[in-house]
Scaffold this motif. Structure first.
Motif, PDB file in Angstrom:
ATOM      1  N   SER A 195       0.747  -1.262  -0.081  1.00  0.00           N
ATOM      2  CA  SER A 195      -0.095  -0.133   0.066  1.00  0.00           C
ATOM      3  C   SER A 195       0.949   1.278  -0.137  1.00  0.00           C
ATOM      4  O   SER A 195       0.693   2.404  -0.804  1.00  0.00           O
ATOM      5  CB  SER A 195      -1.019  -0.021   1.246  1.00  0.00           C
ATOM      6  N   PRO A 196       1.667   1.385   0.932  1.00  0.00           N
ATOM      7  CA  PRO A 196       2.663   2.557   0.678  1.00  0.00           C
ATOM      8  C   PRO A 196       3.450   2.497  -0.599  1.00  0.00           C
ATOM      9  O   PRO A 196       3.469   3.766  -1.106  1.00  0.00           O
ATOM     10  CB  PRO A 196       3.652   2.358   2.054  1.00  0.00           C
ATOM     11  N   GLU A 197       3.875   1.702  -1.204  1.00  0.00           N
ATOM     12  CA  GLU A 197       4.370   1.841  -2.446  1.00  0.00           C
ATOM     13  C   GLU A 197       3.414   2.403  -3.504  1.00  0.00           C
ATOM     14  O   GLU A 197       3.894   3.216  -4.357  1.00  0.00           O
ATOM     15  CB  GLU A 197       5.088   0.370  -2.879  1.00  0.00           C
ATOM     16  N   ALA A 198       2.080   1.568  -3.584  1.00  0.00           N
ATOM     17  CA  ALA A 198       1.114   2.117  -4.537  1.00  0.00           C
ATOM     18  C   ALA A 198       0.808   3.672  -4.121  1.00  0.00           C
ATOM     19  O   ALA A 198       0.847   4.291  -5.362  1.00  0.00           O
ATOM     20  CB  ALA A 198      -0.082   1.244  -4.410  1.00  0.00           C
ATOM     21  N   PHE A 199       0.662   4.141  -3.245  1.00  0.00           N
ATOM     22  CA  PHE A 199       0.329   5.484  -3.021  1.00  0.00           C
ATOM     23  C   PHE A 199       1.462   6.391  -3.182  1.00  0.00           C
ATOM     24  O   PHE A 199       1.237   7.495  -3.759  1.00  0.00           O
ATOM     25  CB  PHE A 199      -0.388   5.577  -1.391  1.00  0.00           C
ATOM     26  N   ALA A 200       2.463   6.221  -3.017  1.00  0.00           N
ATOM     27  CA  ALA A 200       3.922   6.830  -3.318  1.00  0.00           C
ATOM     28  C   ALA A 200       4.021   6.902  -4.653  1.00  0.00           C
ATOM     29  O   ALA A 200       4.308   8.087  -5.378  1.00  0.00           O
ATOM     30  CB  ALA A 200       5.270   6.246  -2.581  1.00  0.00           C
ATOM     31  N   ARG A 201       4.008   5.765  -5.592  1.00  0.00           N
ATOM     32  CA  ARG A 201       4.097   5.814  -6.902  1.00  0.00           C
ATOM     33  C   ARG A 201       2.937   6.876  -7.509  1.00  0.00           C
ATOM     34  O   ARG A 201       3.063   7.374  -8.586  1.00  0.00           O
ATOM     35  CB  ARG A 201       3.989   4.427  -7.681  1.00  0.00           C
ATOM     36  N   ALA A 202       1.726   6.856  -6.903  1.00  0.00           N
ATOM     37  CA  ALA A 202       0.726   7.627  -7.485  1.00  0.00           C
ATOM     38  C   ALA A 202       0.829   9.114  -7.014  1.00  0.00           C
ATOM     39  O   ALA A 202       0.024   9.830  -7.632  1.00  0.00           O
ATOM     40  CB  ALA A 202      -0.566   7.188  -6.888  1.00  0.00           C
ATOM     41  N   GLY A 203       1.724   9.505  -6.241  1.00  0.00           N
ATOM     42  CA  GLY A 203       2.167  10.850  -6.110  1.00  0.00           C
ATOM     43  C   GLY A 203       1.858  11.375  -4.759  1.00  0.00           C
ATOM     44  O   GLY A 203       2.052  12.676  -4.401  1.00  0.00           O
ATOM     45  N   ALA A 204       1.123  10.528  -3.909  1.00  0.00           N
ATOM     46  CA  ALA A 204       0.728  11.173  -2.508  1.00  0.00           C
ATOM     47  C   ALA A 204       1.870  11.196  -1.757  1.00  0.00           C
ATOM     48  O   ALA A 204       3.037  10.534  -1.682  1.00  0.00           O
ATOM     49  CB  ALA A 204      -0.301  10.193  -1.719  1.00  0.00           C
ATOM     50  N   GLU A 205       1.978  12.321  -0.705  1.00  0.00           N
ATOM     51  CA  GLU A 205       2.659  12.472   0.393  1.00  0.00           C
ATOM     52  C   GLU A 205       2.422  11.606   1.723  1.00  0.00           C
ATOM     53  O   GLU A 205       0.906  11.714   1.998  1.00  0.00           O
ATOM     54  CB  GLU A 205       2.900  13.784   0.870  1.00  0.00           C
ATOM     55  N   LEU A 206       3.120  10.967   2.112  1.00  0.00           N
ATOM     56  CA  LEU A 206       2.640   9.708   2.978  1.00  0.00           C
ATOM     57  C   LEU A 206       3.085   9.871   4.640  1.00  0.00           C
ATOM     58  O   LEU A 206       4.421  10.132   4.760  1.00  0.00           O
ATOM     59  CB  LEU A 206       2.968   8.383   2.621  1.00  0.00           C
ATOM     60  N   VAL A 207       2.029   9.415   5.358  1.00  0.00           N
ATOM     61  CA  VAL A 207       2.450   9.092   6.676  1.00  0.00           C
ATOM     62  C   VAL A 207       2.116   7.703   6.937  1.00  0.00           C
ATOM     63  O   VAL A 207       0.656   7.415   6.708  1.00  0.00           O
ATOM     64  CB  VAL A 207       1.889  10.240   7.816  1.00  0.00           C
ATOM     65  N   THR A 208       3.059   7.045   7.367  1.00  0.00           N
ATOM     66  CA  THR A 208       2.647   5.385   7.341  1.00  0.00           C
ATOM     67  C   THR A 208       2.683   4.873   8.970  1.00  0.00           C
ATOM     68  O   THR A 208       3.470   5.263   9.467  1.00  0.00           O
ATOM     69  CB  THR A 208       3.272   4.378   6.648  1.00  0.00           C
TER      70      THR A 208
END
Length: 452
Positions: A195-208
């Motif tokens: 999930s973090p990999e997919a959201f990051a590739r889609a351009g989101a800034e993440l807190v996991t």
């Protein structure tokens, strides 16, 4: 022996109810039944096997792989991946069978086995019944027909699965997520890397958060069944929204920027409008279950979207969707099926699509979710009762009838036995929350006394 298969595969306490012997035997039976059904006709069969991070998954995976290989099936071990990833890879790799070891949202001591047919679809009820029957027959002494020599199955690790699945998820998004700050709670489960990999590739800034599985901490105070940590993290980090998965990531629940929960009904409503806007909502119809909030039905009627209702269980939602060629369905619990891109509920895909709608619309998730007003709904789980008698108890039927008379047309009552846990669920909706609590409490007491 009671029926092994529930609404979502075979599930129980690992090494007590769900033993290595059972896992091995069911795997052999599945191979034989699918061979008899013609699934393997004319070629050497291949199975994709994955699991969530539970410690018990290690020995259960070994048992399943041994069973399949002993029946002459070649095995691709994909390791720790979400249930929908195993389903996707089963189809994408042209495998004849998929097996996922997970107990989804259940506590760590539990585990389960889910089988997928060719194409990545859950097995039909009649095939599950046949597998169970064949397993029982051979458990009592009838010998298996076992291949030898070059006929035994070969086993190899398939390490490309994560990248293939993530590429699929990102590739089907209608738009990118650039500019969004998102908190992900992975429940220390199967999507902790995906999930973090997919959201990051889609351009989101993440807190996991909840993304450090150790085999023992899955669903432990985190994920879609425990949203407090996610709510706090979204507010603390000033995020646009939060996404929570369960242990095998076939569910998605969300939190808006204020820390308020957005449940599966609201997610379905948001996605239904988004899909209709881009002409992807076939027949302008969405499928949900009898557990859906009455507010969801009213919102869909107001927006001109047809609502089809099924029994509880994403398999029944999926059956309705496939039969009528529909594109969107799901459950209040967060199982959402987007059939053009997944063969089962997919929590990561759902979260990505929800975030994509926020990014594309420029509206907050809170604003988007306000399309429906949730009527007060109280759900009480009553454990340690004979759930098989929930539909046959005269005392319980009388209590339900009295409750329905009291609620009138402004509410409803639903009692059902859980398909995955040893309990009865009491659900009451009413215009007033106190009335819903009162009626649900009384009915729960009757369930205890009548079925205890």
């Amino acid at each position: 022996m009671g029926r092994l298969f529930g609404t979502d595969g075979v599930r129980g306490v690992a090494n007590a109810d769900l033993t290595a012997e059972l896992a091995l035997g069911l795997s052999v039976a599945a191979a034989h039944v699918l061979a008899e059904a013609g699934t393997f006709a004319g070629h050497r069969a291949t199975a994709v096997v994955g699991r969530d991070p539970r410690a018990s998954g290690e020995f259960l995976e070994a048992a399943v792989v041994a069973g399949l290989a002993s029946a002459g099936v070649d095995v691709l071990r994909v390791g720790v991946l979400p249930t929908p990833a195993v389903a996707h890879l089963t189809g994408a790799l042209g495998a004849d069978l998929g097996v996922m070891l997970s107990a989804s949202h259940n506590a760590m001591p539990d585990n389960g086995i889910k089988f997928f047919a060719r194409g990545g679809h859950k097995l039909a009820d009649e095939l599950e019944d046949r597998i169970e029957s064949v397993y029982a027959e051979h458990r009592t002494g009838a010998p298996w027909d076992r291949p030898t020599g070059a006929g035994v199955g070969r086993v190899r690790d398939y390490d490309q699965g994560l990248d293939q699945y993530v590429a699929h998820l990102v590739g089907v998004l209608p738009n990118r997520l650039d500019g969004l700050k998102i908190v992900l709670d992975e429940a220390h489960g199967a999507a902790s890397r995906v999930s973090p990999e997919a959201f990051a590739r889609a351009g989101a800034e993440l807190v996991t958060i909840g993304a450090v599985p150790d085999g023992l901490n899955i669903n432990d105070g985190c994920g879609s069944t425990h949203l407090d940590l996610l709510k706090a993290a979204v507010v603390e980090h000033g995020a646009d929204l939060g996404i929570a998965h369960d242990g095998d990531a076939d569910r998605c629940l969300a939190v808006d920027h204020s820390g308020a929960e957005v449940d599966g009904d609201q997610i379905l409503a948001v996605l239904a409008l988004a899909m209709r806007e881009r002409e992807a909502l076939r027949e302008d119809t969405v499928v949900a279950t009898v557990m859906s909030n009455l507010g969801f039905k009213l919102a869909m009627e107001r927006e001109g979207i047809r609502f089809v209702q099924t029994a509880v269980g994403d398999r029944y939602v999926l059956e309705e969707m496939k039969e009528h060629g529909l594109a969107l369905g799901g459950e209040q619990s967060g199982h959402v099926i987007i059939l053009d891109h997944a063969t089962t509920g997919d929590g990561t895909l759902t979260g990505l699509m929800l975030a994509a709608r926020v990014a594309q619309s420029g509206r907050t998730l809170r604003d988007l979710a306000s399309v429906m007003e949730r009527l007060p709904q109280v759900l009480i789980n009553v454990p340690d009762v004979d759930k098989a008698r929930v539909t046959s108890s005269a005392e319980l039927a009388t209590a339900v009838a009295e409750a329905e008379r009291e609620l009138g047309s402004t509410g409803r009552v639903l009692l059902r036995s859980s398909g995955t846990e040893p309990l009865v669920r009491v659900m009451v909706e009413a215009a007033d929350i106190e009335q819903a609590r009162s009626v649900a409490g009384r009915l729960a007491d009757v369930v205890k006394s009548a079925l205890g």
